[in-house]
Design a protein around this motif. Structure first.
Motif, short mmCIF file in Angstrom:
data_model
loop_
_atom_site.label_atom_id
_atom_site.label_comp_id
_atom_site.label_asym_id
_atom_site.label_seq_id
_atom_site.Cartn_x
_atom_site.Cartn_y
_atom_site.Cartn_z
N ALA A 292 0.64 -0.82 0.43
CA ALA A 292 -0.22 0.43 0.13
C ALA A 292 0.80 1.06 -0.71
O ALA A 292 0.46 2.23 -0.44
N THR A 293 2.47 1.09 0.53
CA THR A 293 2.92 2.19 0.59
C THR A 293 4.42 2.39 -0.24
O THR A 293 5.32 3.66 -0.68
N ASP A 294 4.57 0.60 -0.71
CA ASP A 294 5.29 0.40 -1.16
C ASP A 294 5.51 -0.11 -2.92
O ASP A 294 5.85 -1.08 -2.53
N PRO A 295 5.41 0.98 -3.46
CA PRO A 295 5.31 0.22 -5.27
C PRO A 295 6.35 -0.67 -5.96
O PRO A 295 5.93 -1.84 -6.69
N ALA A 296 7.41 -0.74 -5.29
CA ALA A 296 8.12 -2.00 -5.52
C ALA A 296 8.22 -3.47 -4.66
O ALA A 296 8.44 -4.15 -5.18
N ALA A 297 7.13 -2.87 -4.22
CA ALA A 297 6.87 -4.53 -3.12
C ALA A 297 6.39 -5.88 -3.89
O ALA A 297 6.06 -5.64 -4.71
N THR A 298 7.16 -6.62 -3.83
CA THR A 298 6.85 -8.39 -4.38
C THR A 298 6.29 -9.15 -3.45
O THR A 298 6.51 -9.30 -2.36
N LEU A 299 5.25 -10.01 -4.22
CA LEU A 299 4.81 -10.81 -3.42
C LEU A 299 5.84 -11.63 -3.08
O LEU A 299 6.29 -12.64 -3.84
N ILE A 300 5.52 -12.09 -1.89
CA ILE A 300 6.33 -13.61 -1.10
C ILE A 300 6.07 -14.88 -1.58
O ILE A 300 5.21 -15.72 -0.74
N PRO A 301 6.68 -15.94 -2.65
CA PRO A 301 5.32 -16.68 -2.18
C PRO A 301 5.30 -18.54 -1.81
O PRO A 301 4.60 -19.12 -1.67
N ARG A 302 6.41 -17.98 -0.99
CA ARG A 302 7.20 -19.64 -0.16
C ARG A 302 8.31 -19.07 0.75
O ARG A 302 9.32 -18.18 0.75
#
Length: 381
Positions: free
Chosen positions: A196-206
Protein backbone atom coordinates in the motif's frame (compact mmCIF):
# COMPACT_ATOMS: atom_id res chain seq x y z
CA UNK A 1 14.47 -18.41 3.68
CA UNK A 2 12.13 -17.95 0.69
CA UNK A 3 11.94 -19.89 -2.53
CA UNK A 4 10.09 -20.11 -5.83
CA UNK A 5 6.78 -21.96 -5.83
CA UNK A 6 4.55 -23.53 -8.43
CA UNK A 7 0.75 -23.44 -8.37
CA UNK A 8 0.73 -27.17 -7.67
CA UNK A 9 2.96 -26.65 -4.63
CA UNK A 10 0.86 -23.80 -3.24
CA UNK A 11 -2.58 -25.26 -3.63
CA UNK A 12 -1.72 -28.95 -3.79
CA UNK A 13 -0.56 -29.23 -0.18
CA UNK A 14 -4.11 -28.32 0.87
CA UNK A 15 -5.83 -30.83 -1.42
CA UNK A 16 -8.08 -33.33 0.39
CA UNK A 17 -5.89 -36.30 -0.50
CA UNK A 18 -2.82 -34.69 1.09
CA UNK A 19 -4.49 -32.58 3.79
CA UNK A 20 -7.21 -34.64 5.53
CA UNK A 21 -7.97 -31.80 7.97
CA UNK A 22 -8.05 -28.13 7.02
CA UNK A 23 -8.66 -24.98 9.05
CA UNK A 24 -10.05 -22.02 7.10
CA UNK A 25 -9.91 -18.58 8.69
CA UNK A 26 -12.23 -15.84 7.40
CA UNK A 27 -11.46 -12.20 8.16
CA UNK A 28 -14.04 -9.59 9.17
CA UNK A 29 -13.48 -7.41 6.10
CA UNK A 30 -14.37 -10.32 3.83
CA UNK A 31 -17.49 -11.44 5.65
CA UNK A 32 -18.99 -8.08 6.67
CA UNK A 33 -19.50 -5.12 4.37
CA UNK A 34 -18.80 -1.49 5.43
CA UNK A 35 -22.46 -1.09 6.40
CA UNK A 36 -22.16 -3.93 8.90
CA UNK A 37 -24.12 -6.52 6.93
CA UNK A 38 -23.03 -10.06 6.07
CA UNK A 39 -21.87 -10.40 2.46
CA UNK A 40 -24.23 -13.29 1.96
CA UNK A 41 -23.47 -14.07 -1.69
CA UNK A 42 -19.75 -14.15 -0.97
CA UNK A 43 -20.23 -16.36 2.07
CA UNK A 44 -22.53 -18.69 0.16
CA UNK A 45 -19.81 -19.18 -2.46
CA UNK A 46 -17.25 -20.00 0.23
CA UNK A 47 -19.61 -22.48 1.88
CA UNK A 48 -20.04 -24.10 -1.53
CA UNK A 49 -16.24 -24.53 -1.71
CA UNK A 50 -16.19 -26.05 1.78
CA UNK A 51 -19.00 -28.43 0.84
CA UNK A 52 -17.05 -29.56 -2.23
CA UNK A 53 -14.04 -30.32 -0.05
CA UNK A 54 -16.11 -32.27 2.47
CA UNK A 55 -17.57 -34.35 -0.37
CA UNK A 56 -13.99 -35.07 -1.42
CA UNK A 57 -13.28 -36.43 2.06
CA UNK A 58 -11.63 -33.43 3.69
CA UNK A 59 -12.63 -32.46 7.23
CA UNK A 60 -12.94 -28.67 7.47
CA UNK A 61 -13.23 -26.35 10.46
CA UNK A 62 -13.82 -22.62 10.08
CA UNK A 63 -12.47 -19.82 12.25
CA UNK A 64 -14.81 -16.95 11.49
CA UNK A 65 -14.40 -13.33 12.45
CA UNK A 66 -17.22 -10.82 12.10
CA UNK A 67 -19.23 -10.98 15.33
CA UNK A 68 -18.15 -7.57 16.63
CA UNK A 69 -18.69 -5.86 13.28
CA UNK A 70 -22.16 -7.37 12.93
CA UNK A 71 -23.17 -6.60 16.50
CA UNK A 72 -21.93 -3.03 16.31
CA UNK A 73 -24.35 -2.25 13.49
CA UNK A 74 -27.28 -3.84 15.26
CA UNK A 75 -26.53 -1.89 18.44
CA UNK A 76 -25.65 1.35 16.68
CA UNK A 77 -22.18 1.48 18.24
CA UNK A 78 -19.47 3.80 16.93
CA UNK A 79 -15.99 2.76 15.73
CA UNK A 80 -17.24 -0.63 14.66
CA UNK A 81 -17.95 -1.61 18.27
CA UNK A 82 -14.34 -1.14 19.32
CA UNK A 83 -14.60 2.21 21.12
CA UNK A 84 -14.26 0.39 24.45
CA UNK A 85 -13.88 -3.11 25.80
CA UNK A 86 -17.47 -3.03 27.01
CA UNK A 87 -18.73 -2.06 23.55
CA UNK A 88 -16.72 -4.87 21.96
CA UNK A 89 -18.09 -7.40 24.42
CA UNK A 90 -21.68 -6.28 23.88
CA UNK A 91 -21.25 -6.21 20.10
CA UNK A 92 -19.71 -9.69 20.13
CA UNK A 93 -22.56 -11.14 22.19
CA UNK A 94 -25.11 -9.63 19.80
CA UNK A 95 -23.31 -10.35 16.56
CA UNK A 96 -22.23 -13.91 17.32
CA UNK A 97 -25.75 -15.30 17.24
CA UNK A 98 -26.36 -13.76 13.81
CA UNK A 99 -22.98 -14.95 12.55
CA UNK A 100 -23.43 -18.54 13.72
CA UNK A 101 -26.99 -18.64 12.42
CA UNK A 102 -25.93 -17.59 8.94
CA UNK A 103 -23.13 -20.14 8.80
CA UNK A 104 -25.48 -22.87 10.02
CA UNK A 105 -28.17 -22.00 7.45
CA UNK A 106 -25.78 -21.89 4.49
CA UNK A 107 -24.05 -25.12 5.50
CA UNK A 108 -27.44 -26.78 5.97
CA UNK A 109 -28.28 -25.90 2.35
CA UNK A 110 -25.45 -28.29 1.38
CA UNK A 111 -26.53 -31.01 3.78
CA UNK A 112 -23.86 -30.10 6.33
CA UNK A 113 -24.26 -29.63 10.07
CA UNK A 114 -22.57 -26.69 11.79
CA UNK A 115 -21.35 -26.56 15.37
CA UNK A 116 -20.33 -23.45 17.29
CA UNK A 117 -17.22 -23.29 19.47
CA UNK A 118 -16.31 -20.08 21.30
CA UNK A 119 -12.81 -20.13 22.77
CA UNK A 120 -10.77 -17.85 24.98
CA UNK A 121 -7.00 -17.62 25.16
CA UNK A 122 -7.00 -19.60 28.40
CA UNK A 123 -8.92 -22.45 26.73
CA UNK A 124 -5.90 -23.14 24.54
CA UNK A 125 -3.11 -22.04 26.89
CA UNK A 126 -4.19 -24.17 29.86
CA UNK A 127 -3.15 -27.75 29.09
CA UNK A 128 -6.23 -29.49 30.50
CA UNK A 129 -8.67 -27.14 28.77
CA UNK A 130 -6.65 -27.43 25.55
CA UNK A 131 -7.05 -31.21 25.62
CA UNK A 132 -10.80 -30.83 26.20
CA UNK A 133 -11.12 -28.46 23.23
CA UNK A 134 -9.00 -30.80 21.10
CA UNK A 135 -11.22 -33.77 21.97
CA UNK A 136 -14.36 -31.83 21.05
CA UNK A 137 -12.89 -30.72 17.72
CA UNK A 138 -11.76 -34.24 16.91
CA UNK A 139 -15.17 -35.75 17.59
CA UNK A 140 -17.04 -33.09 15.61
CA UNK A 141 -14.79 -33.50 12.60
CA UNK A 142 -15.07 -37.27 12.69
CA UNK A 143 -18.85 -36.83 12.68
CA UNK A 144 -18.53 -34.74 9.46
CA UNK A 145 -19.69 -31.62 11.30
CA UNK A 146 -18.21 -28.24 10.32
CA UNK A 147 -17.13 -26.45 13.52
CA UNK A 148 -17.47 -22.67 13.28
CA UNK A 149 -15.03 -21.19 15.78
CA UNK A 150 -14.52 -17.68 17.09
CA UNK A 151 -12.88 -16.06 20.06
CA UNK A 152 -15.36 -15.59 22.90
CA UNK A 153 -15.10 -11.80 22.77
CA UNK A 154 -18.15 -11.37 24.98
CA UNK A 155 -16.08 -12.39 28.00
CA UNK A 156 -12.48 -11.91 26.87
CA UNK A 157 -10.53 -8.99 28.27
CA UNK A 158 -7.51 -7.18 26.88
CA UNK A 159 -5.27 -9.20 29.20
CA UNK A 160 -6.63 -12.64 28.29
CA UNK A 161 -7.46 -12.68 24.60
CA UNK A 162 -5.93 -13.69 21.31
CA UNK A 163 -6.78 -10.29 19.87
CA UNK A 164 -6.90 -11.70 16.33
CA UNK A 165 -8.28 -14.81 14.69
CA UNK A 166 -5.11 -15.55 12.71
CA UNK A 167 -3.31 -16.85 15.76
CA UNK A 168 -6.50 -18.50 17.00
CA UNK A 169 -6.75 -20.38 13.69
CA UNK A 170 -3.17 -21.60 14.02
CA UNK A 171 -3.74 -22.77 17.60
CA UNK A 172 -6.97 -24.51 16.54
CA UNK A 173 -4.98 -26.18 13.77
CA UNK A 174 -2.66 -27.66 16.37
CA UNK A 175 -5.52 -28.74 18.60
CA UNK A 176 -7.33 -30.37 15.68
CA UNK A 177 -4.13 -32.02 14.41
CA UNK A 178 -4.80 -30.38 11.04
CA UNK A 179 -2.32 -30.63 8.19
CA UNK A 180 -3.19 -27.21 6.76
CA UNK A 181 -4.39 -23.73 7.70
CA UNK A 182 -5.58 -21.21 5.09
CA UNK A 183 -5.97 -17.58 6.14
CA UNK A 184 -8.40 -15.92 3.74
CA UNK A 185 -7.59 -12.26 4.04
CA UNK A 186 -8.01 -8.81 2.52
CA UNK A 187 -4.39 -9.17 1.32
CA UNK A 188 -3.16 -11.91 -0.99
CA UNK A 189 0.02 -12.79 0.86
CA UNK A 190 3.21 -11.54 2.46
CA UNK A 191 5.12 -8.90 0.49
CA UNK A 192 8.71 -7.72 0.73
CA UNK A 193 7.24 -4.41 1.99
CA UNK A 194 3.80 -2.94 2.53
CA UNK A 195 2.34 -2.83 -1.02
CA UNK A 196 0.00 0.00 0.00
CA UNK A 197 2.95 2.31 0.57
CA UNK A 198 5.76 0.78 -1.52
CA UNK A 199 5.03 0.21 -5.25
CA UNK A 200 8.20 -1.90 -5.54
CA UNK A 201 6.93 -4.48 -3.06
CA UNK A 202 6.70 -8.01 -4.42
CA UNK A 203 4.77 -11.05 -3.25
CA UNK A 204 6.73 -13.79 -1.46
CA UNK A 205 5.26 -17.11 -2.65
CA UNK A 206 7.02 -19.51 -0.29
CA UNK A 207 8.62 -19.24 3.14
CA UNK A 208 10.62 -22.09 4.64
CA UNK A 209 11.86 -20.30 7.77
CA UNK A 210 9.47 -17.87 9.46
CA UNK A 211 12.25 -16.02 11.28
CA UNK A 212 13.67 -14.91 7.92
CA UNK A 213 10.58 -12.83 7.06
CA UNK A 214 9.33 -11.53 10.41
CA UNK A 215 10.81 -8.07 9.74
CA UNK A 216 8.64 -7.71 6.62
CA UNK A 217 5.34 -7.83 8.50
CA UNK A 218 3.16 -4.76 9.02
CA UNK A 219 0.84 -4.36 12.01
CA UNK A 220 -1.97 -2.59 10.16
CA UNK A 221 -5.14 -4.22 8.88
CA UNK A 222 -5.78 -3.19 5.29
CA UNK A 223 -9.48 -2.65 5.89
CA UNK A 224 -9.31 -1.17 9.37
CA UNK A 225 -12.08 -3.59 10.35
CA UNK A 226 -9.91 -6.46 11.56
CA UNK A 227 -7.49 -6.59 14.47
CA UNK A 228 -4.56 -8.62 13.19
CA UNK A 229 -2.42 -7.22 10.40
CA UNK A 230 0.49 -9.08 8.82
CA UNK A 231 2.38 -9.39 12.12
CA UNK A 232 -0.42 -11.61 13.45
CA UNK A 233 -0.40 -13.70 10.28
CA UNK A 234 3.35 -14.31 10.46
CA UNK A 235 3.00 -15.22 14.14
CA UNK A 236 0.19 -17.59 13.15
CA UNK A 237 2.52 -19.15 10.61
CA UNK A 238 5.14 -19.72 13.32
CA UNK A 239 2.58 -21.53 15.47
CA UNK A 240 1.16 -23.61 12.62
CA UNK A 241 4.42 -24.82 11.09
CA UNK A 242 5.77 -25.73 14.54
CA UNK A 243 2.76 -28.01 14.91
CA UNK A 244 3.40 -29.59 11.50
CA UNK A 245 0.72 -27.73 9.50
CA UNK A 246 1.34 -25.82 6.27
CA UNK A 247 -0.15 -22.34 6.38
CA UNK A 248 -1.17 -20.12 3.48
CA UNK A 249 -2.17 -16.47 3.31
CA UNK A 250 -4.47 -15.98 0.33
CA UNK A 251 -6.88 -13.40 -0.95
CA UNK A 252 -10.47 -13.92 0.09
CA UNK A 253 -11.90 -11.17 -2.11
CA UNK A 254 -13.17 -13.20 -5.07
CA UNK A 255 -16.25 -15.37 -4.98
CA UNK A 256 -15.35 -19.01 -4.35
CA UNK A 257 -12.13 -17.89 -2.68
CA UNK A 258 -11.00 -21.40 -1.73
CA UNK A 259 -11.61 -22.77 -5.21
CA UNK A 260 -9.84 -19.75 -6.68
CA UNK A 261 -6.81 -20.36 -4.48
CA UNK A 262 -6.75 -24.02 -5.55
CA UNK A 263 -6.77 -22.93 -9.20
CA UNK A 264 -4.19 -20.15 -9.06
CA UNK A 265 -2.03 -20.98 -6.04
CA UNK A 266 -1.50 -17.25 -5.55
CA UNK A 267 -0.58 -16.42 -1.99
CA UNK A 268 2.20 -17.09 0.48
CA UNK A 269 2.83 -20.63 1.66
CA UNK A 270 4.65 -21.19 4.95
CA UNK A 271 6.09 -24.69 4.80
CA UNK A 272 5.58 -26.92 7.81
CA UNK A 273 8.46 -28.34 9.75
CA UNK A 274 8.40 -31.97 10.81
CA UNK A 275 5.38 -32.42 13.03
CA UNK A 276 6.29 -32.31 16.69
CA UNK A 277 4.68 -34.60 19.28
CA UNK A 278 1.39 -33.09 20.44
CA UNK A 279 2.70 -31.90 23.81
CA UNK A 280 5.76 -30.28 22.24
CA UNK A 281 3.60 -28.57 19.62
CA UNK A 282 1.37 -27.17 22.37
CA UNK A 283 4.40 -25.82 24.22
CA UNK A 284 5.87 -24.22 21.10
CA UNK A 285 2.60 -22.60 20.14
CA UNK A 286 1.97 -20.99 23.51
CA UNK A 287 1.18 -17.28 23.37
CA UNK A 288 1.48 -16.49 27.05
CA UNK A 289 4.30 -17.16 29.49
CA UNK A 290 4.49 -16.34 33.18
CA UNK A 291 8.19 -15.62 33.27
CA UNK A 292 11.64 -16.06 31.78
CA UNK A 293 14.78 -17.89 32.88
CA UNK A 294 17.97 -16.66 31.24
CA UNK A 295 20.72 -19.19 30.56
CA UNK A 296 24.44 -19.05 29.83
CA UNK A 297 26.17 -20.28 26.67
CA UNK A 298 26.94 -23.70 28.12
CA UNK A 299 23.32 -24.28 29.10
CA UNK A 300 22.14 -23.08 25.70
CA UNK A 301 24.34 -25.66 24.00
CA UNK A 302 23.00 -28.35 26.32
CA UNK A 303 19.40 -27.39 25.54
CA UNK A 304 20.05 -27.56 21.81
CA UNK A 305 21.59 -30.99 22.31
CA UNK A 306 18.38 -32.20 23.96
CA UNK A 307 19.24 -31.67 27.61
CA UNK A 308 17.24 -30.29 30.53
CA UNK A 309 17.91 -26.86 32.02
CA UNK A 310 19.97 -27.33 35.16
CA UNK A 311 20.16 -24.61 37.78
CA UNK A 312 23.93 -24.26 37.31
CA UNK A 313 23.37 -23.01 33.76
CA UNK A 314 20.78 -20.37 34.65
CA UNK A 315 21.80 -16.74 35.14
CA UNK A 316 18.65 -14.94 36.28
CA UNK A 317 14.88 -15.22 36.68
CA UNK A 318 12.17 -12.79 35.57
CA UNK A 319 8.43 -12.75 36.23
CA UNK A 320 6.07 -14.37 38.69
CA UNK A 321 5.30 -18.02 38.13
CA UNK A 322 4.43 -21.20 39.98
CA UNK A 323 5.58 -24.76 39.45
CA UNK A 324 3.94 -26.09 36.30
CA UNK A 325 3.51 -22.67 34.64
CA UNK A 326 4.67 -22.10 31.09
CA UNK A 327 7.88 -20.06 30.96
CA UNK A 328 10.38 -18.94 28.32
CA UNK A 329 14.06 -19.85 28.30
CA UNK A 330 16.26 -17.10 26.84
CA UNK A 331 19.87 -17.31 25.67
CA UNK A 332 22.73 -15.01 26.70
CA UNK A 333 21.54 -12.43 24.14
CA UNK A 334 18.03 -12.41 25.59
CA UNK A 335 16.48 -14.14 22.56
CA UNK A 336 13.91 -16.83 23.46
CA UNK A 337 15.20 -20.30 22.62
CA UNK A 338 12.65 -22.61 24.25
CA UNK A 339 9.40 -22.83 26.17
CA UNK A 340 8.78 -25.21 29.01
CA UNK A 341 7.00 -25.95 32.25
CA UNK A 342 8.72 -24.66 35.38
CA UNK A 343 9.79 -27.20 37.99
CA UNK A 344 10.01 -24.45 40.62
CA UNK A 345 8.11 -21.29 41.43
CA UNK A 346 9.97 -18.05 40.66
CA UNK A 347 11.15 -17.47 44.26
CA UNK A 348 12.79 -20.88 44.64
CA UNK A 349 14.13 -20.77 41.08
CA UNK A 350 15.88 -17.50 41.89
CA UNK A 351 17.47 -19.09 44.98
CA UNK A 352 19.14 -21.88 43.01
CA UNK A 353 20.19 -19.92 39.90
CA UNK A 354 23.84 -20.65 39.13
CA UNK A 355 24.15 -23.27 41.89
CA UNK A 356 25.19 -26.87 41.49
CA UNK A 357 22.99 -29.65 42.84
CA UNK A 358 25.04 -30.16 46.02
CA UNK A 359 24.52 -26.48 46.95
CA UNK A 360 20.79 -26.25 46.30
CA UNK A 361 19.42 -28.14 49.33
CA UNK A 362 21.05 -25.68 51.73
CA UNK A 363 19.30 -22.66 50.22
CA UNK A 364 15.98 -24.39 49.53
CA UNK A 365 15.60 -26.28 52.79
CA UNK A 366 14.49 -29.40 50.92
CA UNK A 367 15.88 -31.85 48.36
CA UNK A 368 16.22 -30.10 45.01
CA UNK A 369 14.54 -31.24 41.82
CA UNK A 370 16.62 -32.60 38.98
CA UNK A 371 16.20 -29.53 36.78
CA UNK A 372 14.66 -26.07 36.53
CA UNK A 373 12.90 -27.23 33.35
CA UNK A 374 13.00 -30.90 32.36
CA UNK A 375 13.58 -31.78 28.74
CA UNK A 376 10.35 -33.84 28.65
CA UNK A 377 8.41 -30.64 29.40
CA UNK A 378 10.30 -28.36 27.03
CA UNK A 379 10.17 -27.47 23.33
CA UNK A 380 12.88 -25.59 21.45
CA UNK A 381 11.72 -22.66 19.33
Amino acid sequence: MVADLTVADAAGVFAPAICPRLIVKVGSALLVDPAGEIRRDWLASLVSDIAARTRAGQQVAVVSSGAIALGARRLGLTKGGRASLEDAQAAAATGQIALAGTWAMLLHDHGLTAAQMLLTLDDLEDRRRYLNAAATLDRLLKLSVVPVINENDSVATEEIRFGDNDRLAARVGGAAMAQGVVLLSDVDGLYTANPATDPAATLIPRVEHVAAVEHMADRHSASGMGSGGMVAKVEAARIAVAAGANLAIASGHPLHALARFAETGRGTLFVASTAAPARKAWLRGGLTARGTIHVDAGALAALRAGGSLLAAGATRVEGRFARGDLIVLAGPDGVPVARGLAEYGDADAALVVGKRSEEQAAVLGYAPRSALVHRNHMALL
